[in-house]
Design a protein around this motif. Structure first.
Motif, PDB file in Angstrom:
ATOM      1  N   GLN A 194      11.475   2.722 -12.028  1.00 30.52           N
ATOM      2  CA  GLN A 194      12.223   3.599 -12.927  1.00 30.52           C
ATOM      3  C   GLN A 194      12.785   4.772 -12.138  1.00 30.52           C
ATOM      4  OE1 GLN A 194      12.407   2.808 -16.229  1.00 30.52           O
ATOM      5  NE2 GLN A 194      10.974   1.079 -16.045  1.00 30.52           N
ATOM      6  N   ASN A 195      14.060   5.076 -12.384  1.00 30.70           N
ATOM      7  CA  ASN A 195      14.643   6.323 -11.898  1.00 30.70           C
ATOM      8  C   ASN A 195      15.570   6.874 -12.975  1.00 30.70           C
ATOM      9  OD1 ASN A 195      17.041   4.872 -11.710  1.00 30.70           O
ATOM     10  ND2 ASN A 195      17.038   4.791  -9.470  1.00 30.70           N
ATOM     11  N   ILE A 239      18.683   6.712 -13.317  1.00 28.50           N
ATOM     12  CA  ILE A 239      19.866   5.896 -13.608  1.00 28.50           C
ATOM     13  C   ILE A 239      19.507   4.563 -14.240  1.00 28.50           C
ATOM     14  CG2 ILE A 239      21.845   4.722 -12.559  1.00 28.50           C
ATOM     15  CD1 ILE A 239      21.870   6.924 -10.464  1.00 28.50           C
ATOM     16  N   SER A 240      18.444   3.935 -13.775  1.00 24.15           N
ATOM     17  CA  SER A 240      18.149   2.575 -14.218  1.00 24.15           C
ATOM     18  C   SER A 240      16.646   2.317 -14.140  1.00 24.15           C
ATOM     19  CB  SER A 240      18.901   1.551 -13.357  1.00 24.15           C
ATOM     20  OG  SER A 240      18.525   1.696 -12.000  1.00 24.15           O
ATOM     21  N   GLY A 241      16.245   1.178 -14.651  1.00 27.41           N
ATOM     22  CA  GLY A 241      14.837   0.810 -14.614  1.00 27.41           C
ATOM     23  C   GLY A 241      14.653  -0.678 -14.815  1.00 27.41           C
ATOM     24  N   LEU A 242      13.526  -1.170 -14.371  1.00 28.33           N
ATOM     25  CA  LEU A 242      13.162  -2.554 -14.626  1.00 28.33           C
ATOM     26  C   LEU A 242      11.651  -2.658 -14.699  1.00 28.33           C
ATOM     27  CD1 LEU A 242      12.018  -4.160 -11.839  1.00 28.33           C
ATOM     28  CD2 LEU A 242      14.406  -3.931 -11.200  1.00 28.33           C
ATOM     29  N   ILE A 250       9.150   6.140 -10.884  1.00 28.38           N
ATOM     30  CA  ILE A 250       8.056   5.171 -10.787  1.00 28.38           C
ATOM     31  C   ILE A 250       8.513   4.013  -9.905  1.00 28.38           C
ATOM     32  CG2 ILE A 250       6.562   3.553 -12.034  1.00 28.38           C
ATOM     33  CD1 ILE A 250       6.963   5.241 -14.543  1.00 28.38           C
ATOM     34  N   LEU A 251       7.677   3.625  -8.966  1.00 29.08           N
ATOM     35  CA  LEU A 251       7.854   2.365  -8.250  1.00 29.08           C
ATOM     36  C   LEU A 251       6.460   1.835  -7.949  1.00 29.08           C
ATOM     37  CD1 LEU A 251       9.516   0.161  -6.953  1.00 29.08           C
ATOM     38  CD2 LEU A 251       9.590   1.497  -4.839  1.00 29.08           C
ATOM     39  N   LYS A 304       0.830  -1.214   0.000  1.00 26.32           N
ATOM     40  CA  LYS A 304       0.000   0.000   0.000  1.00 26.32           C
ATOM     41  C   LYS A 304       0.862   1.261   0.000  1.00 26.32           C
ATOM     42  CE  LYS A 304      -3.979  -2.049   2.369  1.00 26.32           C
ATOM     43  NZ  LYS A 304      -4.776  -2.074   3.627  1.00 26.32           N
ATOM     44  N   VAL A 305       1.949   1.247   0.784  1.00 21.95           N
ATOM     45  CA  VAL A 305       2.838   2.409   0.832  1.00 21.95           C
ATOM     46  C   VAL A 305       3.466   2.638  -0.536  1.00 21.95           C
ATOM     47  CG1 VAL A 305       5.014   3.277   1.777  1.00 21.95           C
ATOM     48  CG2 VAL A 305       3.315   2.269   3.302  1.00 21.95           C
ATOM     49  N   ILE A 306       3.907   1.573  -1.178  1.00 19.42           N
ATOM     50  CA  ILE A 306       4.521   1.703  -2.500  1.00 19.42           C
ATOM     51  C   ILE A 306       3.518   2.253  -3.509  1.00 19.42           C
ATOM     52  CG2 ILE A 306       5.470   0.376  -4.445  1.00 19.42           C
ATOM     53  CD1 ILE A 306       6.777  -1.455  -2.354  1.00 19.42           C
ATOM     54  N   GLN A 307       2.290   1.796  -3.428  1.00 18.15           N
ATOM     55  CA  GLN A 307       1.281   2.190  -4.403  1.00 18.15           C
ATOM     56  C   GLN A 307       0.747   3.607  -4.175  1.00 18.15           C
ATOM     57  OE1 GLN A 307      -1.506  -1.044  -3.928  1.00 18.15           O
ATOM     58  NE2 GLN A 307      -0.572  -2.253  -5.576  1.00 18.15           N
TER      59      GLN A 307
END
Length: 265
Positions: A150-151, A153-156, A131-132, A119-122
């Motif tokens: 996503q930040n 520097i990197s993303g997945l 984005i997380l 819930k905290v992440i969302q």
């Protein structure tokens, strides 16, 4: 009654008293012997009783929280661990603390109390992430969660099979000192990595950590069945900047177990 009759009466009386006394003494001896046998039987049964417990552990890793791959970084038993190593199976040793042999061992692990973390992440705008997000997938023949991170520097963008439950079977765990290992569900490693980031890097207050429950069913060599249930808790987390590095951190977790239930079935 003359003196001879008195003599015969006393001899008969003493003889009867001796017989009763001997009978009482025999009964007492039999009761003592019975209790002694019961104690020996209890001691023997106790010596057969295995006691399986998970071992408290310390895990460490080098981590760059600017790289979103920290979500999947492995835990290591070494002092510093490895940077950016994708997690493999993290294992907890199982110890048999008695001299009794355990057999037909079945271990079930369950991840609990992860809902608040999701819930905290969302619902929170995080400082280091553009984005997380985590979305659960519950489709035909496929259950898991999708992580979109996503930040700058990197993303997945990766879906991950859900492993809130996992089960293992072990045939034998023998005498004191021997040990085998049980795998931690990979889902728990991911959730714990996210918890550490949110609590210690984003400084999210009063966040509840995910927990892991082990239920262990087993038998002794006489066929008696036992159930032991343990909750895994992280007692201490330390994070510090690595020397001569702007991005790298050294992270250490001390893990212990609390017994919730122990019964002979």
């Amino acid at each position: 009654m003359n003196i001879f009759d008195q003599g015969y009466f006393l001899i008969s009386l003493f003889g009867m008293t001796g017989t009763v006394g001997a009978a009482i003494a025999a009964l007492l001896s039999a009761d003592i012997a019975k209790k002694s046998l019961q104690r020996q039987e209890e001691h023997f049964n106790k010596s057969l009783e295995p006691l399986i417990v998970p071992k408290a552990m310390t895990y460490a890793r080098k981590v760059n929280f600017d790289n979103v791959n920290f979500i999947y970084n492995n835990w290591n038993e070494t002092k510093s661990g490895n940077f950016n190593l994708r997690y493999e199976d993290v294992e907890i040793p199982l110890l048999n603390l008695s001299n009794g042999i355990a057999k037909d061992i079945k271990i079930k692990s369950e991840v609990i109390k992860y809902d608040e973390l999701i819930k905290v992440i969302q619902n929170t705008k995080l400082k280091s992430f553009d984005i997380l997000d985590i979305k659960f997938i519950d489709e035909y023949n496929k259950k898991g969660f999708l992580i979109n991170a996503q930040n700058k520097i990197s993303g997945l963008y990766e879906d991950h099979p859900i492993e809130l439950f996992s089960e293992q079977e072990i045939l034998y765990l023998t005498n004191k000192g021997d040990n085998l290992s049980v795998k931690i569900p990979k889902s728990f490693v991911v959730f714990q990595n996210l918890y550490i980031y949110l609590s210690y890097i984003e400084k999210t207050p009063n966040l509840m950590a995910p927990m892991l429950v082990f239920t262990i069913d087993y038998k002794d060599i006489a066929g008696n069945s036992y159930t032991a249930k343990y909750t895994m808790k992280v007692n201490k987390i330390t994070i510090k900047k690595e020397k001569n590095s702007r991005q790298m951190h050294e992270e250490r977790q001390i893990i212990s177990f609390t017994i919730e239930e122990y019964k002979i079935n």
